[in-house]
Design a protein around this motif. Structure first.
Motif, PDB file in Angstrom:
ATOM      1  N   THR A   1       0.844  -1.192   0.000  1.00  0.00           N
ATOM      2  CA  THR A   1       0.000   0.000   0.000  1.00  0.00           C
ATOM      3  C   THR A   1       0.880   1.244   0.000  1.00  0.00           C
TER       4      THR A   1
ATOM      5  N   LEU B   1      -4.283  -3.637   5.901  1.00  0.00           N
ATOM      6  CA  LEU B   1      -3.079  -3.436   6.709  1.00  0.00           C
ATOM      7  C   LEU B   1      -2.060  -4.535   6.406  1.00  0.00           C
TER       8      LEU B   1
ATOM      9  N   SER C   1      -1.358  -7.930   2.224  1.00  0.00           N
ATOM     10  CA  SER C   1      -0.356  -6.906   1.931  1.00  0.00           C
ATOM     11  C   SER C   1       0.935  -7.225   2.683  1.00  0.00           C
TER      12      SER C   1
ATOM     13  N   LYS D   1       3.417  -1.475   4.201  1.00  0.00           N
ATOM     14  CA  LYS D   1       2.716  -0.190   4.206  1.00  0.00           C
ATOM     15  C   LYS D   1       3.752   0.893   3.912  1.00  0.00           C
TER      16      LYS D   1
ATOM     17  N   LEU E   1      -6.891   1.792   4.945  1.00  0.00           N
ATOM     18  CA  LEU E   1      -6.188   1.520   3.698  1.00  0.00           C
ATOM     19  C   LEU E   1      -7.117   0.796   2.725  1.00  0.00           C
TER      20      LEU E   1
END
Length: 514
Positions: free
Chosen positions: A62, A141, A173, A176, A71
């Motif tokens: 992300t 996240l 994911s 970040k 997110l």
């Protein structure tokens, strides 16, 4: 998204933040979520509807501001080889699947329809969904498996879309990232290929945008910083505008105005979202049922006002240069250009949500700023309509009818979204008015140089004074100006004006000719 990005930094007890809290009450902005909504959200967070397709092997990442926890999107970019050895790219874009948590007809669903969008204030946001979902179980996240709507967009070597697939999937994911670190890695040449391709694909998509006549506005974020460390003690309610040539009195709050210009990585990231929104629109048009984000061409009067604003800010805009060409040439690091970019967003005010059914396409299917059909689909944690767009696109790809709950709400959705957009717009306007009043509060009676950028066509009743809008040269404030003695205001010309009022939370900024 908000037209003006305003962010205030400072102590919670600072006067500007207190005024913002009062503004939320005045506008009737939703406060805490009802208990039943919170109970349903907590239950949904623990038991979402999970898809069977597992895509957790895709190393998504992300890109958001460092402090963001809601997110909506995660991506993975790669090269690919097509038929005959032709090269291209594969964009995999996972969007938070809010429908996996929100059941139609529940209190949680009704509250989302009441709120419509996340509301942005300079000192924080009022969310669309409870935090346990928007910042927890539904948020993409890192290192958490989540249900998502996974888009796979295959592009050719020029960045043009060749094929689109969208399905529900479990995703995970891996990282970040934030814009500054992404920009640093790409500039240094240390980014791994999935991240390095953001620049390559972003540039290709920007070229295609120019080719089709579209325009992206990269509006700077405006930071209003309150400090209570000026002088030896605090004096609530007093300000010193040390960035505008004002005075600093001992014990006053220092109020600083600054811009954070967007990085190239911001624009490249936005192109991935734009690509997906365009793909969503084409899927729904092909399926015959959907909801588009449409915008007719701007009227000549709106463009004329922007030309006068450009003059006020000393921005050269030759008549042979198009609006799109001018915007692309602006430098958002320049405060004058930053202020102008904010005013350019006025051309987006005519946007609508347009519904169509059963193959009967609407008269207008395009968004003039995108220069193509476009739909909102990439921010379901923060915007209600995106949850519906996802279902319509999934149905279009599968060749099945959309869910009944989507079809039942579709015709009323534009009005629901319009109501939420009006509140969001009012929040934005009132926040801007409040910030400008704070900036100028201690300068009532001072004279400023400005330009008249708009004039009301009709004077007030009984031959009252002309009224218009003045753009100050410094600070970059826009306010109402009341003409004197029945004389017309000089539209498009320089005018020295005197500040007559600026009272945060009470009176908006107003001027008269000096």
């Amino acid at each position: 998204m908000p037209r003006r990005h305003l962010r205030v930094l400072g102590a919670p007890e600072a006067p500007l933040r207190a005024a913002l809290r009062a503004l939320r009450g005045e506008l009737g902005v939703p406060d805490a979520f009802p208990l039943q909504v919170l109970v349903e959200a907590e239950h949904a967070a623990k038991s979402p509807r999970l898809p069977s397709y597992d895509a957790t092997d895709i190393p998504l990442f992300t890109i958001d501001p460092p402090t963001s926890t809601d997110l909506d999107q995660a991506m993975h970019l790669s090269r690919r080889t097509g038929a005959g050895g032709a090269r291209g790219y594969r964009v995999r874009y996972a969007i938070a699947d809010v429908a996996a948590f929100v059941t139609p007809g529940t209190a949680l669903d009704a509250e989302a329809h009441r709120r419509v969008t996340t509301l942005y204030f300079p000192d924080g946001q009022v969310p669309l969904h409870p935090a346990c979902l928007s910042e927890g179980a539904a948020s993409l996240l890192p290192d958490h498996t989540r249900p998502a709507v996974l888009w796979t967009l295959d592009l050719d070597a020029d960045g043009r879309t060749e094929s689109v697939d969208v399905r529900r999937a479990l995703v995970r994911s891996r990282a970040k990232l934030d814009y500054a670190s992404v920009q640093k890695e790409i500039d240094a040449g240390t980014a791994e290929e999935p991240l390095a391709l953001l620049k390559e694909i972003g540039h290709l998509r920007e070229r295609l945008e120019v080719e089709r006549g579209g325009i992206s506005l990269h509006v700077p974020e405006q930071e209003i910083v309150e400090r209570d460390d000026v002088g030896g003690h605090e004096t609530p309610g007093t300000y010193a505008q040390d960035d505008t040539g004002g005075h600093e009195a001992p014990g006053a709050y220092a109020l600083e105005l600054a811009y954070r210009a967007p990085l190239p990585a911001d624009a490249w990231n936005a192109q991935i979202s734009l690509l997906t929104g365009m793909a969503a629109a084409e899927l729904m048009l092909g399926g015959g049922t959907g909801i588009l984000r449409t915008l007719p061409a701007a009227p000549d009067g709106a463009v004329g006002r922007l030309r006068r604003t450009a003059t006020a800010l000393h921005i050269d805009w030759p008549h042979h240069v198009s609006y799109a060409s001018l915007v692309r040439a602006l430098d958002p690091h320049d405060p004058r250009h930053a202020a102008f970019l904010q005013e350019c967003t006025t051309l987006l005010r005519g946007a609508h949500y347009t519904v169509f059914r059963d193959g009967a396409l609407p008269d207008i299917t395009t968004h003039s700023a995108v220069a193509a059909p476009y739909a909102h689909c990439t921010a379901p944690l923060r915007r209600l309509v995106d949850r519906y767009t996802a279902e319509l696109c999934l149905a279009a790809v599968a060749g099945t009818p959309a869910p009944e709950w989507v079809l039942a709400a579709l015709d009323t959705l534009p009005d629901v979204m319009a109501g939420g957009s009006r509140l969001a717009g009012r929040v934005e306007r009132e926040c801007v008015d409040l910030v400008e009043a704070v900036l100028l509060r201690d300068r009532v009676g001072e004279v400023f140089d400005g330009w008249v950028v708009d004039v009301e066509e009709e004077r007030s009743v009984k031959g009252g004074p002309a009224r218009g809008i003045v753009q100050l040269e410094s600070p970059a404030v826009i306010g109402r100006v009341d003409g004197g003695n029945g004389e017309p205001l000089p539209l498009g010309e320089r005018l020295r004006v005197r500040l007559t009022q600026a009272e945060p939370g009470v009176a908006k900024v107003r001027f008269v000719p000096a």
